[in-house]
Design a protein around this motif. Structure first.
Motif, PDB file in Angstrom:
ATOM      1  N   GLU A 184      50.944  72.506  27.232  1.00 16.36           N
ATOM      2  CA  GLU A 184      50.160  71.844  26.201  1.00 16.36           C
ATOM      3  C   GLU A 184      50.886  70.564  25.790  1.00 16.36           C
ATOM      4  O   GLU A 184      52.098  70.439  25.971  1.00 16.36           O
ATOM      5  N   VAL A 185      50.134  69.608  25.258  1.00 14.90           N
ATOM      6  CA  VAL A 185      50.697  68.290  24.957  1.00 14.90           C
ATOM      7  C   VAL A 185      50.886  68.058  23.462  1.00 14.90           C
ATOM      8  O   VAL A 185      51.148  66.953  23.035  1.00 14.90           O
ATOM      9  N   GLY A 186      50.766  69.084  22.685  1.00 17.20           N
ATOM     10  CA  GLY A 186      50.918  69.052  21.238  1.00 17.20           C
ATOM     11  C   GLY A 186      50.504  70.409  20.725  1.00 17.20           C
ATOM     12  O   GLY A 186      50.121  71.272  21.508  1.00 17.20           O
ATOM     13  N   ARG A 187      50.589  70.633  19.462  1.00 15.81           N
ATOM     14  CA  ARG A 187      50.237  71.942  18.906  1.00 15.81           C
ATOM     15  C   ARG A 187      48.810  72.310  19.305  1.00 15.81           C
ATOM     16  O   ARG A 187      47.838  71.782  18.768  1.00 15.81           O
ATOM     17  N   ASN A 188      48.687  73.179  20.297  1.00 11.50           N
ATOM     18  CA  ASN A 188      47.407  73.652  20.820  1.00 11.50           C
ATOM     19  C   ASN A 188      46.517  72.541  21.372  1.00 11.50           C
ATOM     20  O   ASN A 188      45.306  72.708  21.463  1.00 11.50           O
ATOM     21  N   CYS A 189      47.093  71.416  21.761  1.00 13.47           N
ATOM     22  CA  CYS A 189      46.338  70.363  22.455  1.00 13.47           C
ATOM     23  C   CYS A 189      46.646  70.495  23.943  1.00 13.47           C
ATOM     24  O   CYS A 189      47.786  70.735  24.327  1.00 13.47           O
TER      25      CYS A 189
ATOM     26  N   SER B 221      40.218  70.904  27.179  1.00 16.93           N
ATOM     27  CA  SER B 221      39.215  70.583  26.176  1.00 16.93           C
ATOM     28  C   SER B 221      39.790  69.524  25.253  1.00 16.93           C
ATOM     29  O   SER B 221      41.007  69.340  25.190  1.00 16.93           O
ATOM     30  N   GLU B 222      38.928  68.857  24.528  1.00 15.75           N
ATOM     31  CA  GLU B 222      39.417  67.932  23.506  1.00 15.75           C
ATOM     32  C   GLU B 222      39.751  68.668  22.214  1.00 15.75           C
ATOM     33  O   GLU B 222      40.320  68.091  21.296  1.00 15.75           O
ATOM     34  N   GLN B 223      39.392  69.946  22.140  1.00 22.26           N
ATOM     35  CA  GLN B 223      39.680  70.754  20.963  1.00 22.26           C
ATOM     36  C   GLN B 223      41.159  71.151  20.966  1.00 22.26           C
ATOM     37  O   GLN B 223      41.646  71.685  21.955  1.00 22.26           O
ATOM     38  N   CYS B 224      41.854  70.900  19.866  1.00 17.67           N
ATOM     39  CA  CYS B 224      43.245  71.366  19.727  1.00 17.67           C
ATOM     40  C   CYS B 224      43.216  72.705  19.021  1.00 17.67           C
ATOM     41  O   CYS B 224      43.426  72.805  17.803  1.00 17.67           O
ATOM     42  N   VAL B 225      42.914  73.729  19.793  1.00 15.41           N
ATOM     43  CA  VAL B 225      42.774  75.104  19.314  1.00 15.41           C
ATOM     44  C   VAL B 225      43.469  76.012  20.315  1.00 15.41           C
ATOM     45  O   VAL B 225      43.780  75.588  21.431  1.00 15.41           O
TER      46      VAL B 225
ATOM     47  N   GLU C 264      33.446  74.286  27.033  1.00 16.54           N
ATOM     48  CA  GLU C 264      33.590  73.992  25.604  1.00 16.54           C
ATOM     49  C   GLU C 264      32.996  75.074  24.702  1.00 16.54           C
ATOM     50  O   GLU C 264      33.363  75.182  23.543  1.00 16.54           O
ATOM     51  N   GLU C 265      32.081  75.878  25.220  1.00  9.72           N
ATOM     52  CA  GLU C 265      31.448  76.925  24.419  1.00  9.72           C
ATOM     53  C   GLU C 265      32.316  78.177  24.295  1.00  9.72           C
ATOM     54  O   GLU C 265      31.926  79.123  23.607  1.00  9.72           O
ATOM     55  N   PHE C 266      33.473  78.195  24.941  1.00 11.91           N
ATOM     56  CA  PHE C 266      34.265  79.416  24.999  1.00 11.91           C
ATOM     57  C   PHE C 266      35.683  79.233  24.480  1.00 11.91           C
ATOM     58  O   PHE C 266      36.647  79.617  25.126  1.00 11.91           O
ATOM     59  N   ALA C 267      35.813  78.674  23.287  1.00 13.85           N
ATOM     60  CA  ALA C 267      37.135  78.552  22.676  1.00 13.85           C
ATOM     61  C   ALA C 267      37.624  79.914  22.167  1.00 13.85           C
ATOM     62  O   ALA C 267      38.822  80.143  22.066  1.00 13.85           O
TER      63      ALA C 267
END
Length: 185
Positions: free
Chosen positions: A59-64, A68-72, A93-96
């Motif tokens: 990952e490239v940051g906290r949950n990034c 996806s573009e979502q940081c989750v 994207e529908e499956f975070a």
């Protein structure tokens, strides 16, 4: 009639797994446990290949992350991206949330619960926890790479130490770990 036989042959070919003897694990009766891997040329093999190519991705940051573009938390986003790359009709994207993978699989007839974990095959996803209701009960997900006896090797996103990454992990294939799994739809 030939068209029906061709369709049937294609359907069978896409669900077959390859069994190979395992040189390192023998059941108590002295026989060798087979290793179940994806059959060449199948969607399942494409999923496993897509997952393998991501091993080590961090990952490239906290949950990034790259899925996806979502940081989750991104284990489900990673798993569904492997299906999407293999041609499965899925909108990553529908499956975070991992539980959504299971409930969608259930509605499409491809999910199986903890009492049927012997149905797990390469390319499937297995869900950690006790059920699909909340993030506390559906904690994690991984892509099945292979199965050997009662052990399953998964490729998992959002795992490891700081930073989280895509890693290969082996687990006992049992209801204490997994509440279910989903075959690609």
């Amino acid at each position: 009639m030939l068209g029906v036989l061709t369709i049937l042959a294609v359907a069978v070919a896409t669900t077959v797994a390859v069994l190979t003897p395992s040189p390192t694990e023998a059941p108590s009766d002295g026989t060798r446990a087979p290793v179940i891997t994806a059959a060449p040329g199948t969607v399942q093999e494409e999923i496993v290949t897509a997952a393998r190519t991501e091993l080590g991705t961090e990952e490239v940051g906290r949950n990034c992350h790259a899925y996806s573009e979502q940081c989750v938390p991104w284990c489900a986003l990673f798993a569904m991206s492997t299906w999407e790359r293999a041609g499965v009709d899925v909108e990553t994207e529908e499956f975070a949330f991992t539980g959504d993978v299971y409930t969608t699989g259930r509605s499409r007839g491809t999910a199986y619960d903890s009492a049927r974990l012997e149905q797990a095959r390469p390319g499937d996803v297995l869900l950690f926890g006790t059920g699909p209701r909340t993030p506390a009960s559906s904690r994690h997900i991984g892509v099945v790479e292979k199965i050997r006896g009662d052990s399953v090797t998964l490729i998992e996103g959002n795992t490891g130490d700081n930073p989280d990454r895509v890693l290969r992990r082996t687990h006992r294939l049992d209801a204490n770990t997994f509440y279910g799994g989903v075959h690609p739809w």
